[in-house]
Scaffold this active site. Structure first.
Site, mmCIF file in Angstrom:
data_model
loop_
_atom_site.group_PDB
_atom_site.id
_atom_site.type_symbol
_atom_site.label_atom_id
_atom_site.label_comp_id
_atom_site.label_asym_id
_atom_site.label_seq_id
_atom_site.Cartn_x
_atom_site.Cartn_y
_atom_site.Cartn_z
ATOM 1 N N LEU A 167 10.642 1.023 7.384
ATOM 2 C CA LEU A 167 10.635 1.631 5.770
ATOM 3 C C LEU A 167 11.159 3.138 5.890
ATOM 4 C CD1 LEU A 167 8.091 0.809 4.117
ATOM 5 C CD2 LEU A 167 6.988 3.341 5.073
ATOM 6 N N GLU A 182 12.038 2.465 14.688
ATOM 7 C CA GLU A 182 11.704 3.808 13.968
ATOM 8 C C GLU A 182 9.641 3.740 14.534
ATOM 9 O OE1 GLU A 182 10.055 2.742 9.744
ATOM 10 O OE2 GLU A 182 10.228 0.711 10.520
ATOM 11 N N LYS A 191 6.764 -2.243 2.592
ATOM 12 C CA LYS A 191 5.892 -1.661 2.778
ATOM 13 C C LYS A 191 3.894 -2.674 2.484
ATOM 14 C CE LYS A 191 3.539 2.918 3.533
ATOM 15 N NZ LYS A 191 3.263 3.218 4.530
ATOM 16 N N TYR A 201 1.042 -1.302 -0.119
ATOM 17 C CA TYR A 201 0.680 0.009 0.128
ATOM 18 C C TYR A 201 0.566 1.142 0.413
ATOM 19 C CZ TYR A 201 0.930 0.975 4.768
ATOM 20 O OH TYR A 201 1.211 1.308 6.364
#
Ligand code: PMP
Length: 280
Positions: free
Chosen positions: A204, A179, A147, A31
């Site tokens: 990511l 993260e 992702k 996505y």
């Protein structure tokens, strides 16, 4: 709300996919979330480049033209009358017809779904007053650079943060921050450098991360891509997170300890403002 499913714009009540869709059965889907500010798409090309990379890593076919995808995004922005918000795009490996772990044959058509929603991005309270975070063990898989929609660990982390009275969770692996649950995380260290973990399979590659680091470079701010520990975060001059829909949010408290004086950091605010100026 008007959504898009495999070539059709439909009212949300009519927008649906098969129960055999591999996105549903196996989280076999990728996505992107692109912000809309002043009716315009933010960093669209970068989001689509990352989407193509995610697909390539999963051998998921990408039979789309970027100009056509942009048109779909813009049409959703227009039809849903969105000045500020986001466009969500999800691409799955398609309808598997029956449950089978193996990828279906190449003829299987991917499922493409998009929708848009309104959201307050520019004048957001959290950007002004900062957020409180708690650290959580990073229990995610080892390909966080892709992702995918396998977001249960992130969802659990956010729920834990909420139950602790915090706004968000920061993932930690072997004592070092990876993260945010849906953002990249940065500190301003005592050498006045922006410090954030370098890109690898553990995080990511955020589009906003890339944009903010680029702006910081242009401002002559030193950058060091190196992991930092929980203690380094707690003792940092500033902490902030970035993502498409938050842009930059200062962190004022972590694990119930104030960051600096417990006020949004000056540099974080400055970077956010410069980024917003560029988007106008
Ligand atoms: N890390 C994770 C785990 C995320 O979910 C997100 C937001 N999707 C980000 C970082 C930030 O990426 P971007 O700046 O491209 O929104």
């Amino acid at each position: 709300m008007i959504a898009y499913v495999n070539g059709q714009f439909l009212p949300e009540e009519e927008a649906s996919v098969s129960v055999f869709d591999r996105g549903f059965l196996f989280a076999d889907a990728v996505y992107e979330v692109t912000a809309i500010i002043n009716g315009k798409l933010v960093d669209f090309e970068h989001h689509m480049a990352r989407l193509q990379r995610s697909c390539a890593e999963l051998q998921l076919s990408f039979p789309y033209d970027l100009a056509e995808l942009k048109q779909i995004h813009l049409q959703l922005v227009q039809q849903n009358n969105i000045e500020e918000g986001l466009v969500y795009l999800q691409l799955t490996r398609g309808n598997a017809k029956q449950r089978n772990f193996l990828y279906p044959d190449k003829q299987t058509k991917p499922t493409l779904v998009l929708f848009a929603q309104k959201m307050k991005i520019v004048e957001n309270e959290k950007s002004k007053y900062g957020i409180k975070v708690v650290t959580v063990d990073d229990i995610r898989w080892q390909r966080c650079d892709i992702k995918t929609v396998a977001l249960l660990a992130a969802s659990m982390a956010k729920e834990y943060a909420k139950q602790q009275g915090a706004d968000d969770a920061i993932f930690v692996k072997n004592g070092y921050v990876t993260e945010g649950s849906s953002s990249n995380c940065f500190i301003i260290n005592h050498q006045n450098q922006i410090q954030t973990r370098g890109l690898n399979n553990e995080i990511l590659p955020g589009i906003t991360r890339q944009a903010i680091l680029q702006l910081a470079r242009e401002q002559g701010i030193d950058i060091v891509e190196k992991p930092f520990s929980i203690d380094e975060m707690l003792e940092a001059k500033e902490v902030f997170i970035t993502s498409a829909t938050t842009l930059v949010w200062p962190v004022i408290m972590a694990n119930n300890q104030l960051i600096g004086e417990g006020k949004p950091g000056k540099l974080a605010i400055r970077l956010r403002e410069i980024y917003l100026q560029k988007l106008k």
